[in-house]
Design a protein around this motif. Structure first.
Motif, PDB file in Angstrom:
ATOM      1  N   LYS A 201       0.872  -1.163   0.000  1.00 57.81           N
ATOM      2  CA  LYS A 201       0.000   0.000   0.000  1.00 57.81           C
ATOM      3  C   LYS A 201       0.909   1.214   0.000  1.00 57.81           C
ATOM      4  O   LYS A 201       2.130   1.082  -0.093  1.00 57.81           O
ATOM      5  CB  LYS A 201      -0.891  -0.010   1.239  1.00 57.81           C
ATOM      6  CG  LYS A 201      -0.114  -0.009   2.547  1.00 57.81           C
ATOM      7  CD  LYS A 201      -1.045  -0.119   3.742  1.00 57.81           C
ATOM      8  CE  LYS A 201      -0.222  -0.170   5.044  1.00 57.81           C
ATOM      9  NZ  LYS A 201      -1.098  -0.294   6.234  1.00 57.81           N
ATOM     10  N   LYS A 206       0.820  -4.186   2.652  1.00 56.04           N
ATOM     11  CA  LYS A 206      -0.598  -4.460   2.821  1.00 56.04           C
ATOM     12  C   LYS A 206      -0.848  -5.923   3.184  1.00 56.04           C
ATOM     13  O   LYS A 206      -1.571  -6.237   4.120  1.00 56.04           O
ATOM     14  CB  LYS A 206      -1.342  -4.102   1.531  1.00 56.04           C
ATOM     15  CG  LYS A 206      -2.848  -4.005   1.658  1.00 56.04           C
ATOM     16  CD  LYS A 206      -3.421  -3.437   0.363  1.00 56.04           C
ATOM     17  CE  LYS A 206      -4.895  -3.095   0.524  1.00 56.04           C
ATOM     18  NZ  LYS A 206      -5.458  -2.542  -0.739  1.00 56.04           N
ATOM     19  N   ARG A 207      -0.211  -6.829   2.422  1.00 56.60           N
ATOM     20  CA  ARG A 207      -0.400  -8.255   2.673  1.00 56.60           C
ATOM     21  C   ARG A 207       0.684  -9.055   1.958  1.00 56.60           C
ATOM     22  O   ARG A 207       1.200  -8.614   0.926  1.00 56.60           O
ATOM     23  CB  ARG A 207      -1.789  -8.711   2.179  1.00 56.60           C
ATOM     24  CG  ARG A 207      -2.101 -10.185   2.438  1.00 56.60           C
ATOM     25  CD  ARG A 207      -3.524 -10.520   2.042  1.00 56.60           C
ATOM     26  NE  ARG A 207      -3.742 -11.958   2.012  1.00 56.60           N
ATOM     27  CZ  ARG A 207      -4.879 -12.552   1.617  1.00 56.60           C
ATOM     28  NH1 ARG A 207      -5.907 -11.808   1.227  1.00 56.60           N
ATOM     29  NH2 ARG A 207      -5.004 -13.859   1.617  1.00 56.60           N
ATOM     30  N   CYS A 235      -7.198  -7.444  -3.695  1.00 57.27           N
ATOM     31  CA  CYS A 235      -6.443  -6.934  -2.553  1.00 57.27           C
ATOM     32  C   CYS A 235      -5.817  -5.591  -2.893  1.00 57.27           C
ATOM     33  O   CYS A 235      -5.811  -4.669  -2.063  1.00 57.27           O
ATOM     34  CB  CYS A 235      -5.365  -7.934  -2.154  1.00 57.27           C
ATOM     35  SG  CYS A 235      -4.385  -7.417  -0.737  1.00 57.27           S
ATOM     36  N   GLU A 238      -8.683  -2.892  -2.826  1.00 57.79           N
ATOM     37  CA  GLU A 238      -9.483  -2.707  -1.610  1.00 57.79           C
ATOM     38  C   GLU A 238      -8.676  -2.027  -0.514  1.00 57.79           C
ATOM     39  O   GLU A 238      -7.448  -2.183  -0.440  1.00 57.79           O
ATOM     40  CB  GLU A 238     -10.008  -4.048  -1.106  1.00 57.79           C
ATOM     41  CG  GLU A 238     -11.035  -4.694  -2.043  1.00 57.79           C
ATOM     42  CD  GLU A 238     -11.432  -6.091  -1.586  1.00 57.79           C
ATOM     43  OE1 GLU A 238     -10.915  -6.541  -0.544  1.00 57.79           O
ATOM     44  OE2 GLU A 238     -12.252  -6.724  -2.281  1.00 57.79           O
ATOM     45  N   GLU A 239      -9.364  -1.296   0.334  1.00 56.20           N
ATOM     46  CA  GLU A 239      -8.694  -0.637   1.457  1.00 56.20           C
ATOM     47  C   GLU A 239      -8.166  -1.668   2.443  1.00 56.20           C
ATOM     48  O   GLU A 239      -7.097  -1.517   3.003  1.00 56.20           O
ATOM     49  CB  GLU A 239      -9.674   0.309   2.171  1.00 56.20           C
ATOM     50  CG  GLU A 239     -10.030   1.554   1.371  1.00 56.20           C
ATOM     51  CD  GLU A 239      -8.815   2.417   1.087  1.00 56.20           C
ATOM     52  OE1 GLU A 239      -7.984   2.578   1.998  1.00 56.20           O
ATOM     53  OE2 GLU A 239      -8.706   2.931  -0.038  1.00 56.20           O
ATOM     54  N   ILE A 240      -8.920  -2.736   2.659  1.00 61.08           N
ATOM     55  CA  ILE A 240      -8.523  -3.787   3.596  1.00 61.08           C
ATOM     56  C   ILE A 240      -8.652  -5.126   2.877  1.00 61.08           C
ATOM     57  O   ILE A 240      -9.640  -5.375   2.170  1.00 61.08           O
ATOM     58  CB  ILE A 240      -9.413  -3.792   4.854  1.00 61.08           C
ATOM     59  CG1 ILE A 240      -9.302  -2.455   5.595  1.00 61.08           C
ATOM     60  CG2 ILE A 240      -9.025  -4.942   5.769  1.00 61.08           C
ATOM     61  CD1 ILE A 240     -10.240  -2.338   6.771  1.00 61.08           C
ATOM     62  N   CYS A 241      -7.646  -6.001   3.040  1.00 60.76           N
ATOM     63  CA  CYS A 241      -7.747  -7.334   2.426  1.00 60.76           C
ATOM     64  C   CYS A 241      -7.073  -8.349   3.319  1.00 60.76           C
ATOM     65  O   CYS A 241      -6.338  -8.006   4.231  1.00 60.76           O
ATOM     66  CB  CYS A 241      -7.130  -7.342   1.014  1.00 60.76           C
ATOM     67  SG  CYS A 241      -5.345  -7.155   0.987  1.00 60.76           S
TER      68      CYS A 241
END
Length: 241
Positions: A201, A206-207, A235, A238-241
């Motif tokens: 991000k 982010k992930r 992902c 999206e803001e959250i994943c």
């Protein structure tokens, strides 16, 4: 193992990386994926010691990183080839700068492995984009590094040449047991080349995906490969994943 802890990098008042903590395991291929301006290339430069963070630490096998490692190679988008030297000359120059003997033999072997032997006496400006990328890869792996960093290695290539380079990078990882970290904006490339796919991000992580399709036979022919790409795309968006 490469360990980044609380890494912060700024350009003026803007944070390119904000307290990033991340571990990279040895002999594991990673891809770093994210939208433009999120800090992907800056992260790569920190690992290469080409950019110093304003805070945080980077360690290799427990040793603090303060300068460019001799056993780290990096391939940038500009290829980094010397236009006044031939393909073979570029490879041998890198070997000479590292004090490596048997330069002719090593260069010849690499030229054959990377499909460049017929272009060995050509200059970079006389090569296609795919050939220049292969030459840059040859220069990077010639001194037998333990870590190969690449910044968007196929971004300027057509689809057919892109797949050819991706296949080559996978073969190089297997042949040389290299740790690789590849920055890309291409989701399919990230899934094809990364055993672990790091999704960024803005200025952070982010992930991290554990990729079940890495090195799978005929991965691009499997529906599941593209479903997995779709999961990563969601992902990214999206803001959250």
């Amino acid at each position: 193992m490469i360990c980044l802890k609380d890494i912060t990098v700024t350009y003026g008042i803007e944070k390119a990386l904000d307290r990033v903590t991340l571990d990279f395991m040895e002999n594991t291929p990673y891809t770093i994926l994210g939208k433009s301006g999120c800090g992907k290339t800056t992260l790569l430069y920190v690992i290469a010691a080409l950019k110093a963070p304003i805070s945080g630490t980077v360690t290799f096998d427990g040793e603090a990183l303060h300068h460019v490692r001799s056993s780290t190679s990096i391939v940038l988008q500009s290829y980094g080839l010397m236009p006044w030297k031939t393909v073979s000359g570029n490879i041998k120059f890198i070997l000479k700068s590292k004090g490596i003997e048997n330069r002719e033999l090593i260069a010849t072997d690499l030229l054959h492995i990377l499909g460049l032997y017929d272009q060995r006496n050509k200059y970079p400006n006389d090569l296609s984009g795919g050939q220049r990328q292969r030459a840059a890869i040859a220069c990077a792996i010639a001194p037998k590094p333990d870590l190969l960093l690449m910044d968007e290695p196929t971004s300027a290539l057509d689809s057919f040449t892109k797949e050819s380079i991706q296949n080559l990078l996978l073969q190089i990882h297997v042949k040389y047991s290299l740790s690789t970290i590849i920055v890309t904006h291409d989701i399919e490339e990230a899934v094809f080349l990364g055993k672990k796919v790091i999704v960024m991000k803005k200025a952070g992580i982010k992930r991290i995906f554990d990729n079940p399709f890495f090195a799978a036979n005929h991965a691009r022919e499997e529906l599941g490969f593209y479903e997995y790409c779709l999961e990563i795309r969601k992902c990214l968006n999206e803001e959250i994943c």
